[in-house]
Design an enzyme around this catalytic site. Sequence first.
Site, PDB file in Angstrom:
ATOM      1  N   GLY A 631      95.061 107.252  23.829  1.00  0.00           N
ATOM      2  CA  GLY A 631      95.086 105.832  23.600  1.00  0.00           C
ATOM      3  C   GLY A 631      93.668 105.574  22.970  1.00  0.00           C
ATOM      4  O   GLY A 631      93.000 106.473  22.245  1.00  0.00           O
ATOM      5  N   GLY A 632      93.204 104.328  23.109  1.00  0.00           N
ATOM      6  CA  GLY A 632      92.010 103.911  22.286  1.00  0.00           C
ATOM      7  C   GLY A 632      90.798 104.791  22.908  1.00  0.00           C
ATOM      8  O   GLY A 632      89.764 104.760  22.142  1.00  0.00           O
ATOM      9  N   GLY A 634      90.701 107.799  23.861  1.00  0.00           N
ATOM     10  CA  GLY A 634      90.566 109.253  23.462  1.00  0.00           C
ATOM     11  C   GLY A 634      92.054 110.000  23.688  1.00  0.00           C
ATOM     12  O   GLY A 634      93.124 109.221  23.623  1.00  0.00           O
ATOM     13  N   LYS A 635      91.746 111.048  24.249  1.00  0.00           N
ATOM     14  CA  LYS A 635      93.079 111.857  24.420  1.00  0.00           C
ATOM     15  C   LYS A 635      93.127 112.517  25.925  1.00  0.00           C
ATOM     16  O   LYS A 635      91.828 112.585  26.356  1.00  0.00           O
ATOM     17  CB  LYS A 635      93.326 112.870  23.410  1.00  0.00           C
ATOM     18  CG  LYS A 635      93.430 112.408  21.999  1.00  0.00           C
ATOM     19  CD  LYS A 635      93.556 113.462  20.960  1.00  0.00           C
ATOM     20  CE  LYS A 635      93.732 113.069  19.654  1.00  0.00           C
ATOM     21  NZ  LYS A 635      93.804 114.184  18.596  1.00  0.00           N
ATOM     22  N   ASP A 745      93.102  96.515  34.287  1.00  0.00           N
ATOM     23  CA  ASP A 745      94.198  97.062  33.295  1.00  0.00           C
ATOM     24  C   ASP A 745      95.170  97.747  34.088  1.00  0.00           C
ATOM     25  O   ASP A 745      95.642  98.628  33.881  1.00  0.00           O
ATOM     26  CB  ASP A 745      93.558  98.301  32.579  1.00  0.00           C
ATOM     27  CG  ASP A 745      94.295  98.391  31.108  1.00  0.00           C
ATOM     28  OD1 ASP A 745      95.347  97.413  30.678  1.00  0.00           O
ATOM     29  OD2 ASP A 745      94.175  99.375  30.455  1.00  0.00           O
TER      30      ASP A 745
END
Length: 943
Positions: A631-632, A634-635, A745
């Site tokens: 995602g934004g 990282g991993k 979120d």
Amino acid sequence: MVSSIRLWVLIIVCSQILVIFARTDPNDLGVLNAIKSSWQNLPPNWRGSDPCRSRWEGVNCTNSRVTTLDLAGIGVTTNDIGDIPSLSMLIYLDLSNNRGIKAVLPQSIQKLQNLTTLILVGCSFRGPIPDSIGSLKKLVYLGLNNNSFIGPIPPSIGNLTNLSWLDLSDNQLTGSIPVSNGTVLGLDMLLKARHFHLANNRLSGPIQSRLFSANMSLIHVIVNNNQLNGTIPPSIGLVRTLETIRLDSNFLTGTVPQNITNLKSVSELHLSNNFLTGPVPNLDGMNSLTYVDMSNNSFNTSDVPTWFTIPSLTTLVMDKTQISGVLPSDVFQPQLERLELSNNSLNGTLDVGDSYRSDLIVDLTYNSIADFTQKSGYNLSLNLSNNPVCEGGATGRFCASGDPNTPIGLPSNNCASVHCGSNRMLSANCKCTNPYTGNIYFFSHSFSNLDNATYYTTLLQTLTNAFQLNQLPVESVSFSSATIDEFKYLKYRLHIFPSDEDYFNRSSVSSIGTIINRQLFNLSYYGPMFFLDENYCCFPENKSSNTGIIIGATIGGFVIALLLALAITYALYQKRQATKAKQNSPFASWGMDNGSDAGGVPQLKGAKWCSFEELKQCTNNFSEENMIGSGGYGKVYKGTLNTGQVVAIKRAQQGSLQGAQEFKTEIELLSRIHHKNVVALVGFCYEQGEQMLVYEYMPNGTLKDNLGKEGIRLNWMRRLRLALDSAKGLTYLHELANPPIIHRDIKSNNILLDDHLNAKVADFGLSKLLGDDGKGYVSTQVKGTLGYMDPEYYMTQQLTEKSDVYSFGVVLLELLTARSPIQKGKYIVREFSEVFDQSRDPNGLYNILDPSLGSPETLGGLTKFVNLAMNCVKDSGVQRPNMGEVVREIERIIDLAALSMDSESSLVFSSQRTGKGDLYHLYNDSVSDVSSLSVPFETEMRR
């Protein structure tokens, strides 16, 4: 006391020495280290802790910041470009001719706000070109050709007002060429652009008139081999700077606009292989023309045009263009090298005059020419086969067919018979070396005699001079063949020989590719080019004379000696304390640094410190096979710690890194969250420029991944249980955590399922603490995920616990529908609102529910569940329930569903939760009319 003073003196001296000699910005260092750990075949001198001072190959720095990353042609492989977008001061990025780069160009490319040059020629990039590329407003050169990009050309490219070179050719792009319309950007806004190279894609639709204007600076419009249709817009005649036009091999129709004659600087015009109609265009006055090809169109039958005699023409190809009449002798001008007029209606007697050049090639096959004046005395390559003049047993070499497109060889060296070893070739100076080899392609060229020494020598000398001017170790350049390929590109096989050694190093190879692809030289007779290399065989792996490395090694040795003295002193006086500090690393040492804002040792409850090497090892060097999410931030990687525990490791990319204090605060927060419905933090890593969080591993993935799967795994009762689990996790955050935590979120992607299909809330990257100031909200920048975001928070920027409730309500609707919140332009909240609008079809619910759930009449508690979801997504936060109330309502719904189960035909819910799924045949909770599900709320879409 004396010993302690000595210790501190040593610490201060060492830290000062490290500061003095450290040249690389910590953020940039972290990015390069991350690349080093995940890419293959990088230069062997990527060693040490200071890339700028050690002068890592391909890396150039200015004032400690990385400004150039040039790894062209060195064979690197990766499936991800890593966090290159976080090199915020990067000016120049060249990764061209690395076919092992099979990556997607990320949206985060927009962070390279200082980038002027982006060259990705000849790689294997895939996926769409991100819209965010339009944010790189300093970009001058954009070369994305010869990749596998798909999707449309981003209209945002029109925002690159400094762009000069745009090359998107040889990809798989679709859609139309974007133009602006007042609200949308387009390529017509690139007034400084000189090159539009869009050839060999799948572009369709018309070339809109707005694409061209008199204010543009274009010299090359190259859009051949696409699927463009419609007419050639007359506006093209406004761009007086044009020199090359390639519109060939499309589906263009209509007449060629007459104002094309305004383009006095055009030397090459390609309109062949279209469906153009009307008269053969009149090009009189275009006295710069050298190369014209209009063959294979549907023009009206026309006499031989007068412009055929333009003195500058070297190549005229007009096969199958319905030209008739007698070909006048003054067509055969002294400059003409090639004339192709086959499959027309030329007739009468051919007279070639005596002004033609001896290497002229003429193809007049399949016409109606009855005679030839110079039958017994001519000196040119002429083919008149399939004309009356060659029928009835007529003889003459002009009646012999031949292939005028046969590849032509170029001069070779004059060396004696010398045999070189494997990978080696003889240079022009008769040296056996390892040349850098590839193919150089020209989109256009102003000649057709490929064997002409003038053109060959010009190209050879220009390239040689360019390499020497840039002080590259090039001994000589040679070409082994010249052909015209299927796209009518001129192609040379190029060999570049090293001078100082019998091989090139990586920097030289990268520079050679850059010089050619950037076309950093003036070249007569040839149009724009690109270079695709062959993997270089012979990089020196074990040789280095890099002064920076020597200096770095010397400094490193000195620092190591000092650190050794420090370690000895420390071991003598504070051995026990050192061990403790190591266990708490890195925070304990930070707490002793003057001026550090990291504070003291973090107060952790259960989470442990993990070393970078440990996490690197347990993820198999952060391999692609171990990656389970991205995602934004990282991993995420799956790994197994030394203890045998399977974990999920969330590795932040450089652009997502926090400060020391912020990171410490986050892990302190996460380490004290302990609830069965919240994903647990196992540990963390903060070293080598990395920030990693280690969570318990959730083997069944996300709720979103599981919704909509075939089968009975997530039946009605299971979905109710998942809703209850995640609601309990949120309630814990809101009501039991101290201070309360707002997740910010909540979405189906952030609810994870363990091996028994228990749901747990995850990902606290956007979370906020609700302070004790009594306000009940946090004023903060709006962040979250589209479709889940609370409209009240969006409007007021005041984040409350009810913002999580709204997001959770959207998740409940997902559980009902197995759809994304926004699908095909429809917002799930609005769809449900319309179902309960009495003016609409009350049976609409049947069309919204996930079909795998079965008939609504069989879903016990459905009425209350829908009402609960719709109450959660009310416009006003004060009208929504809190999470404690949501938990209690879901528990009542589960009880209702259980009571309505058929005791003879249903399977009892398993309290052990085997994870294999459970079958239910649930009865309706006394709902006979779906319209009775109606609840009062607004029907307008929330955002």
